[in-house]
Design a protein around this motif. Structure first.
Motif, PDB file in Angstrom:
ATOM      1  N   ASP A 155       1.184  15.996  -4.330  1.00 35.77           N
ATOM      2  CA  ASP A 155       1.925  16.396  -3.133  1.00 35.77           C
ATOM      3  C   ASP A 155       0.981  16.915  -2.050  1.00 35.77           C
ATOM      4  OD1 ASP A 155       4.546  15.759  -3.954  1.00 35.77           O
ATOM      5  OD2 ASP A 155       4.654  17.590  -5.138  1.00 35.77           O
ATOM      6  N   SER A 164       6.849   9.361   4.981  1.00 35.11           N
ATOM      7  CA  SER A 164       8.201   9.884   4.812  1.00 35.11           C
ATOM      8  C   SER A 164       8.378  10.365   3.376  1.00 35.11           C
ATOM      9  CB  SER A 164       9.229   8.795   5.113  1.00 35.11           C
ATOM     10  OG  SER A 164       9.198   7.799   4.096  1.00 35.11           O
ATOM     11  N   PRO A 165       9.377  11.210   3.110  1.00 39.19           N
ATOM     12  CA  PRO A 165       9.638  11.641   1.726  1.00 39.19           C
ATOM     13  C   PRO A 165       9.852  10.467   0.774  1.00 39.19           C
ATOM     14  CG  PRO A 165      10.848  13.027   3.256  1.00 39.19           C
ATOM     15  CD  PRO A 165      10.236  11.924   4.074  1.00 39.19           C
ATOM     16  N   GLN A 166      10.528   9.415   1.234  1.00 37.50           N
ATOM     17  CA  GLN A 166      10.757   8.250   0.379  1.00 37.50           C
ATOM     18  C   GLN A 166       9.446   7.532   0.082  1.00 37.50           C
ATOM     19  OE1 GLN A 166      13.433   5.307   1.965  1.00 37.50           O
ATOM     20  NE2 GLN A 166      13.455   4.087   0.094  1.00 37.50           N
ATOM     21  N   GLN A 167       8.572   7.415   1.075  1.00 38.62           N
ATOM     22  CA  GLN A 167       7.277   6.769   0.856  1.00 38.62           C
ATOM     23  C   GLN A 167       6.426   7.569  -0.122  1.00 38.62           C
ATOM     24  OE1 GLN A 167       6.070   6.559   4.999  1.00 38.62           O
ATOM     25  NE2 GLN A 167       6.525   4.375   5.102  1.00 38.62           N
ATOM     26  N   THR A 169       7.534   9.519  -2.529  1.00 37.75           N
ATOM     27  CA  THR A 169       8.114   9.323  -3.864  1.00 37.75           C
ATOM     28  C   THR A 169       7.686   7.987  -4.454  1.00 37.75           C
ATOM     29  OG1 THR A 169      10.032  10.712  -3.327  1.00 37.75           O
ATOM     30  CG2 THR A 169      10.269   9.160  -5.152  1.00 37.75           C
ATOM     31  N   CYS A 170       7.719   6.926  -3.664  1.00 45.00           N
ATOM     32  CA  CYS A 170       7.331   5.602  -4.149  1.00 45.00           C
ATOM     33  C   CYS A 170       5.861   5.563  -4.541  1.00 45.00           C
ATOM     34  CB  CYS A 170       7.612   4.552  -3.072  1.00 45.00           C
ATOM     35  SG  CYS A 170       9.364   4.233  -2.779  1.00 45.00           S
ATOM     36  N   LYS A 172       3.922   8.137  -5.427  1.00 50.11           N
ATOM     37  CA  LYS A 172       3.700   8.967  -6.601  1.00 50.11           C
ATOM     38  C   LYS A 172       4.158   8.262  -7.872  1.00 50.11           C
ATOM     39  CE  LYS A 172       5.100  13.246  -6.363  1.00 50.11           C
ATOM     40  NZ  LYS A 172       5.931  14.407  -5.992  1.00 50.11           N
ATOM     41  N   ASP A 173       5.282   7.574  -7.810  1.00 51.44           N
ATOM     42  CA  ASP A 173       5.783   6.871  -8.989  1.00 51.44           C
ATOM     43  C   ASP A 173       4.787   5.810  -9.452  1.00 51.44           C
ATOM     44  OD1 ASP A 173       8.015   6.263 -10.868  1.00 51.44           O
ATOM     45  OD2 ASP A 173       7.973   4.335  -9.836  1.00 51.44           O
ATOM     46  N   LYS A 186       2.382  -0.897  -2.016  1.00 51.65           N
ATOM     47  CA  LYS A 186       2.814   0.215  -1.174  1.00 51.65           C
ATOM     48  C   LYS A 186       1.737   0.605  -0.164  1.00 51.65           C
ATOM     49  CE  LYS A 186       6.755   0.581  -3.266  1.00 51.65           C
ATOM     50  NZ  LYS A 186       7.979   0.078  -2.589  1.00 51.65           N
ATOM     51  N   TYR A 190       2.287   0.580   3.834  1.00 49.49           N
ATOM     52  CA  TYR A 190       2.171   1.810   4.608  1.00 49.49           C
ATOM     53  C   TYR A 190       0.888   1.851   5.435  1.00 49.49           C
ATOM     54  CZ  TYR A 190       5.620   3.222   1.054  1.00 49.49           C
ATOM     55  OH  TYR A 190       6.704   3.291   0.204  1.00 49.49           O
TER      56      TYR A 190
END
Length: 536
Positions: A155, A164-167, A169-170, A172-173, A186, A190
């Motif tokens: 983080d 973005s928060p969604q980016q 999360t993707c 990190k996964d 990704k 990005y």
């Protein structure tokens, strides 16, 4: 005479003597360090059903749960007793998890650990590491390798980029799963594929993690982590300069409640972590409901006993890697790719009826198994690397790294039926398939209620004989469907062969994995100039 339940076992003789010896030395070290022992009962009140617990019901219907770990009993103890803080505790005992039938795994494990609770200072992390080192020395397992990380590192790194928060999360996964295919997709999407640190991040552990430390983004939070890691590294080297200690910059937090420094150890001889823990300040509460800062280390005693047995027998270090391949379509499709990546698999060219093969230099072993069995061999630590179709992976519990989509043995999941079938009219259609998980996921997205019929072969027969209204199956060319007068109603997911790996094997043989992944990416993405940023 009835035997034991399928996932239970008796312990006897040398195996039990090793565990008793571990417990003796464990108690000795922690008592000398003035930690207090705590023992909690096997049974706790089962207020809510949890998938990771086993339950018993009393005569009056009251629900009890067998202790699945020490976290919840310790939380309950601290919340219901007046304790003076900070306090130092240790425990040693049995835990029980729901059995996975026919897996070869046991549902009873021996767990030990020690905690410092109510202490916010950095001294707690240093004390926990010191006791870990003392135990390693007392148990004569100093060949363990120590990994340091921080639960907030990912983080903190991604906060320095405009995402973005969604980016986040993707990314990190994909990062934590070391899924290089998704991760690189990704980064490209990005516009971050030019960033040298990010390109190398998923494999940033061991010597590679140390090499990438200077490339970490510059922020007060990250700089504080680096300072703490260096202090711990200095402590390890002062204790025993021969102990290997590195930083893992891509570690998944051990649990969602971890909040700071994490410590894990592994061996070249066991396919599981042995010591693992760190700082967690958002879980425990005192009797007033106030949060308690805490640092702790858990010990996988069964894995430690396996290591001790290996050490006692003075068995040689493992110096080869084992590939587990899904025989048939996947194995034939992937062999040329492996050859081009520098993997000598010539022994597979004339397999006859053999199932185990060796490279010419005996550094690589290849095992051919049915697709459904590939993951089981990795689970057991027998296989280091697996190659299997994504269709198989989707239908099984999976706890390994999905490193690369190899883009071979391609096919597609399809929904198919007879030409007169109208699936939007049927109230609750029957769907025959070998793949109930994929099928359920697809129809859940359609908000459609169905009845699944699990078959193991010749799925195309089901709608022709009125066993089912439609099927979900894999299709490569569509020829079999056409020959049986079936039509494709919808296309679901793509299927291809994937390179997967045991999580500990990646660490034990990290140089091999780095080279293999780099070579495969150069084949799969031949025109990608950014691959030059990969650090080998």
């Amino acid at each position: 005479m009835e035997g034991l339940p399928a996932t239970s076992r008796d312990e006897f003789g040398e195996e039990l003597l090793i565990k008793q010896s571990i417990e003796h030395h464990f108690n000795l070290i922690l008592n000398q360090a003035h930690f207090l022992p705590i023992a909690t009962p096997f049974l706790e009140k089962g207020e809510t059903l949890r998938p990771d617990s086993m339950y018993l019901s009393g005569k009056d219907g009251e629900l009890f749960t067998l202790k699945s770990d020490m976290t919840r009993p310790l939380s309950r103890f601290l919340a219901t007793n007046h304790i003076n803080y900070p306090t130092h505790l240790y425990y040693f005992g049995e835990t029980f998890t729901p059995p996975t039938q026919l897996s070869g795994h046991y549902n009873q494990q021996t767990q030990a650990g020690f905690e410092i609770i109510g202490e916010t200072s950095w001294a707690a992390e240093q004390e926990i590491l010191q006791q870990t080192l003392n135990l390693m020395a007392e148990l004569d397992v100093t060949d363990l390798e120590i990994e340091l990380s921080d639960a907030k590192l990912a983080d903190a790194v991604l906060a320095t980029y405009q995402l973005s928060p969604q980016q986040i999360t993707c990314l990190k996964d994909a990062l934590f799963n070391k899924n290089m295919t998704q991760y690189r997709q990704k980064l490209k999407a990005y516009h971050l594929i030019d960033d040298t640190f990010l390109v190398n991040w998923p494999m940033a552990f061991g010597l590679r993690g140390d090499a990438l430390l200077p490339l970490l983004p510059d922020s007060p939070e990250i700089n504080a982590m680096k300072t703490h890691w260096q202090e711990l590294i200095n402590s390890v080297k002062a204790f025993n300069s021969n102990i290997k200690v590195h930083v893992d910059l891509a570690a998944r937090p051990l649990k969602s409640y971890y909040t700071g420094t994490t410590i894990r150890t592994f061996s070249q001889h066991v396919s599981e972590y042995i010591f693992s823990g760190g700082r967690y300040d958002q879980l425990l509460q005192d009797h007033r409901g106030c949060l308690l800062p805490a640092v702790g280390i858990g010990i996988n005693v069964d894995a430690l006993a396996t290591l001790k047995a290996h050490t006692n027998k003075q068995q040689p270090e493992k110096d080869n890697l084992t590939f587990v391949l899904a025989k048939g379509r996947v194995e034939k499709a992937v062999r040329p790719l492996l050859k081009n990546a520098g993997i000598d698999n010539s022994a597979l060219e004339n397999p006859e009826r053999k199932l185990i093969f060796h490279s010419n230099d005996n550094k690589l072993t290849f095992i051919l198994v049915k697709a459904d069995d590939v993951v089981k061999y990795l689970d057991a630590g027998i296989g280091d690397i697996g190659i299997v179709g994504s269709d198989t992976m989707a239908e099984q519990p999976f706890n390994h790294y999905d490193l690369l989509d190899l883009n071979v043995a391609r096919a597609q999941f399809v929904l198919a039926s007879t030409h007169d079938f109208r699936h939007h009219i049927n109230m609750r259609p029957k769907i025959a398939t070998k793949y109930p998980t994929i099928t359920r996921q697809y129809f859940d997205k359609q908000n459609k209620d169905i009845q699944i019929i699990k078959l193991t072969g010749s799925v195309e027969l089901a709608p022709l004989t009125d066993l089912a209204d439609a099927i979900v199956d894999i299709s490569q060319t569509g020829t079999t469907l056409k020959e049986n007068n079936l039509k494709v109603l919808d296309e679901l997911n793509d299927v291809s062969a994937h390179l997967i790996a045991n999580r500990i094997s990646v660490r034990q043989q990290r140089a091999f994995f780095n080279e293999l992944i780099y070579n495969l990416l150069n084949i799969l993405e031949p025109n990608d100039e950014n691959l030059s940023k990969s650090i080998n």
